[in-house]
Design a protein around this motif. Structure first.
Motif, mmCIF file in Angstrom:
data_model
loop_
_atom_site.group_PDB
_atom_site.id
_atom_site.type_symbol
_atom_site.label_atom_id
_atom_site.label_comp_id
_atom_site.label_asym_id
_atom_site.label_seq_id
_atom_site.Cartn_x
_atom_site.Cartn_y
_atom_site.Cartn_z
ATOM 1 N N MET A 1 0.857 -1.201 0.000
ATOM 2 C CA MET A 1 0.000 0.000 0.000
ATOM 3 C C MET A 1 0.886 1.242 0.000
ATOM 4 O O MET A 1 1.876 1.299 0.721
ATOM 5 N N PRO A 2 0.558 2.246 -0.834
ATOM 6 C CA PRO A 2 1.351 3.473 -0.830
ATOM 7 C C PRO A 2 1.366 4.117 0.556
ATOM 8 O O PRO A 2 0.463 3.912 1.366
ATOM 9 N N SER A 3 2.386 4.912 0.804
ATOM 10 C CA SER A 3 2.498 5.606 2.081
ATOM 11 C C SER A 3 1.252 6.451 2.326
ATOM 12 O O SER A 3 0.817 7.204 1.457
ATOM 13 N N ALA A 4 0.657 6.308 3.499
ATOM 14 C CA ALA A 4 -0.586 7.012 3.813
ATOM 15 C C ALA A 4 -0.313 8.486 4.091
ATOM 16 O O ALA A 4 0.416 8.826 5.023
ATOM 17 N N VAL A 5 -0.908 9.355 3.271
ATOM 18 C CA VAL A 5 -0.736 10.791 3.467
ATOM 19 C C VAL A 5 -1.324 11.213 4.812
ATOM 20 O O VAL A 5 -0.785 12.083 5.506
ATOM 21 N N SER A 6 -2.417 10.583 5.218
ATOM 22 C CA SER A 6 -3.075 10.969 6.467
ATOM 23 C C SER A 6 -2.168 10.784 7.672
ATOM 24 O O SER A 6 -2.368 11.432 8.710
ATOM 25 N N ALA A 7 -1.170 9.902 7.539
ATOM 26 C CA ALA A 7 -0.258 9.678 8.667
ATOM 27 C C ALA A 7 0.575 10.913 8.976
ATOM 28 O O ALA A 7 1.115 11.042 10.083
ATOM 29 N N ARG A 8 0.704 11.823 8.007
ATOM 30 C CA ARG A 8 1.468 13.057 8.228
ATOM 31 C C ARG A 8 0.645 14.129 8.927
ATOM 32 O O ARG A 8 1.185 15.163 9.314
ATOM 33 N N LEU A 9 -0.643 13.879 9.068
ATOM 34 C CA LEU A 9 -1.546 14.917 9.563
ATOM 35 C C LEU A 9 -1.870 14.716 11.037
ATOM 36 O O LEU A 9 -1.810 13.598 11.555
ATOM 37 N N PRO A 10 -2.217 15.789 11.730
ATOM 38 C CA PRO A 10 -2.632 15.651 13.129
ATOM 39 C C PRO A 10 -3.961 14.909 13.229
ATOM 40 O O PRO A 10 -4.689 14.754 12.243
ATOM 41 N N PRO B 1 -7.084 25.324 11.424
ATOM 42 C CA PRO B 1 -6.056 24.286 11.334
ATOM 43 C C PRO B 1 -5.745 23.798 9.923
ATOM 44 O O PRO B 1 -4.720 23.145 9.709
ATOM 45 N N THR B 2 -6.585 24.116 8.956
ATOM 46 C CA THR B 2 -6.374 23.611 7.599
ATOM 47 C C THR B 2 -5.175 24.257 6.921
ATOM 48 O O THR B 2 -4.629 23.709 5.965
ATOM 49 N N TYR B 3 -4.729 25.427 7.382
ATOM 50 C CA TYR B 3 -3.500 26.005 6.826
ATOM 51 C C TYR B 3 -2.321 25.059 7.054
ATOM 52 O O TYR B 3 -1.517 24.815 6.156
ATOM 53 N N GLU B 4 -2.216 24.546 8.268
ATOM 54 C CA GLU B 4 -1.141 23.592 8.578
ATOM 55 C C GLU B 4 -1.314 22.317 7.779
ATOM 56 O O GLU B 4 -0.346 21.771 7.237
ATOM 57 N N VAL B 5 -2.539 21.831 7.685
ATOM 58 C CA VAL B 5 -2.815 20.590 6.949
ATOM 59 C C VAL B 5 -2.367 20.717 5.495
ATOM 60 O O VAL B 5 -1.750 19.807 4.938
ATOM 61 N N PRO C 1 5.334 23.727 7.755
ATOM 62 C CA PRO C 1 4.380 24.695 8.280
ATOM 63 C C PRO C 1 5.059 25.624 9.286
ATOM 64 O O PRO C 1 5.829 25.175 10.138
ATOM 65 N N VAL C 2 4.789 26.920 9.170
ATOM 66 C CA VAL C 2 5.438 27.917 10.028
ATOM 67 C C VAL C 2 4.365 28.810 10.648
ATOM 68 O O VAL C 2 3.939 29.801 10.049
#
Length: 366
Positions: A1-10, A124-128, A137-138
């Motif tokens: 399975m490709p790397s899950a993008v959601s894993a990078r998110l809070p 919070p979507t700016y960080e996402v 993210p800064v």
């Protein structure tokens, strides 16, 4: 399975509110949900008629929007933001502003080594969006002109602010624009609450007092969700730098990111009418006044909140303690921690509930 993008998110923040929602829902008179700024009032009749009249739309809509929609956006921007020299090349409809915020860094080609700055506390979507693109993210407090511009590709402004309701004045905006242009940083200004100023008159980054008649390096984000109760329609648009919007248009054509044709027709009509906006503002103003008085009487301090659909309130204690205490009254609010560490002693109180629910909240707070 490709790397899950959601894993990078809070962790999705609203899931953490569920236990307090259950407590509030157990109140004998039911929950008063002031946690999410979702419209509850009817969609204006003229907008619903326009949607129905355009229902027979069997063909594909265009990503750029109909000429009628682009005319309506240009006219609204001139009327409400004061933008000078804006034309069809400087506008672009999008499928709701949240989709745009979350995907914009990726659509702009940002990635590792690039930096995306946004205010704190903030939506919070700016960080996402930065994390999805693998950019850094800064978050910043105070003026973004104090940031290190090295590697900074995208600078978010948010005025009026979600969650604080703070409004940046002309001088502040002008200083940011000058700084960003000096350092080659794209400024994207989230102005979705522009028409909901209470104790301040919000100004667009496209106003001539801010940028002259030059929109280069500037993009404004606008939504009809709040002004016209169209959150369910996902109706939003961008305005500003022709080159940036042209690049986004080219990409979005390939991806098929198009608003449904009936929504485009309804959006054009909504942008052309100011009467329903005034009526909705009056509803919100009454709810805001009632909730603010009740919170203040109970010992809360309300900071900023001069615009938007929220009261940024504190009892000078950890936000989750405030959330828990209010939930026992059947009132659900959003913990300020959702919007960054700067909000850890605040709660965000939306005044988007019905008149009846707001009156119930006021009675419980008394």
């Amino acid at each position: 399975m490709p790397s899950a993008v959601s894993a990078r998110l809070p962790v999705f923040p609203w899931d953490r509110l569920e236990p307090h929602k259950a407590t509030a829902s157990a109140h004998p008179d039911g929950i008063v949900d002031l946690s999410v700024g979702t419209p509850v009032d009817p969609v204006p009749d003229l907008v619903r008629r326009a949607l129905a009249d355009a229902a027979n739309s069997p063909g594909y809509p265009t990503v750029w929007g109909t000429p009628a929609l682009r005319d309506a956006i240009v006219d609204w921007c001139a009327r409400r933001t004061g933008a000078v020299g804006l034309d069809h090349r400087g506008v672009l409809p999008v499928i709701g502003s949240k989709e745009l915020v979350a995907s914009l860094p990726s659509q702009l080609g940002l990635g590792p080594g690039d930096r995306v700055a946004y205010p704190e506390p903030a939506y919070p979507t700016y960080e996402v969006g930065a994390l999805i693109a693998r950019a850094e993210p800064v978050p910043y407090r105070g003026s973004p002109t104090e940031l290190d511009p090295e590697g900074l590709r995208l600078l978010w402004l948010n005025s009026p602010s979600n969650p604080t309701g703070r409004v940046l004045d002309v001088a502040e905006l002008r200083a940011v624009v000058a700084w960003a242009r000096e350092h080659g940083v794209l400024v994207v200004s989230d102005e979705c609450y522009l028409e909901l100023g209470w104790e301040a008159d919000p100004v667009s980054v496209l106003h001539p007092d801010v940028c002259g008649d030059d929109h280069r390096g500037l993009v404004a984000v606008h939504s009809l969700s709040k002004r016209s109760n169209l959150a369910g329609y996902r109706a939003a648009f961008l305005a500003g730098d022709r080159e940036v919007l042209g690049e986004l248009l080219g990409l979005r054509k390939h991806a098929g990111m198009m608003l449904p044709a009936p929504v485009q027709a309804a959006m054009a009509v909504a942008l052309g009418d100011d009467e329903h906006v005034a009526e909705q503002r009056a509803r919100y103003a009454a709810r805001r006044a009632a909730l603010r008085a009740a919170l203040t009487a109970r010992g809360f301090t309300v900071e900023h909140s001069e615009a938007s659909l929220y009261l940024w309130a504190t009892r000078h204690e950890p936000c989750w303690d405030t959330v828990a205490e209010l939930s026992k009254l059947g009132i659900l609010v959003a913990p300020g921690e959702f919007y960054g560490a700067a909000g850890e002693r605040f709660v965000r109180v939306a005044f988007t509930a019905t008149d009846e629910r707001v009156a119930s909240a006021v009675a419980r707070l008394s």
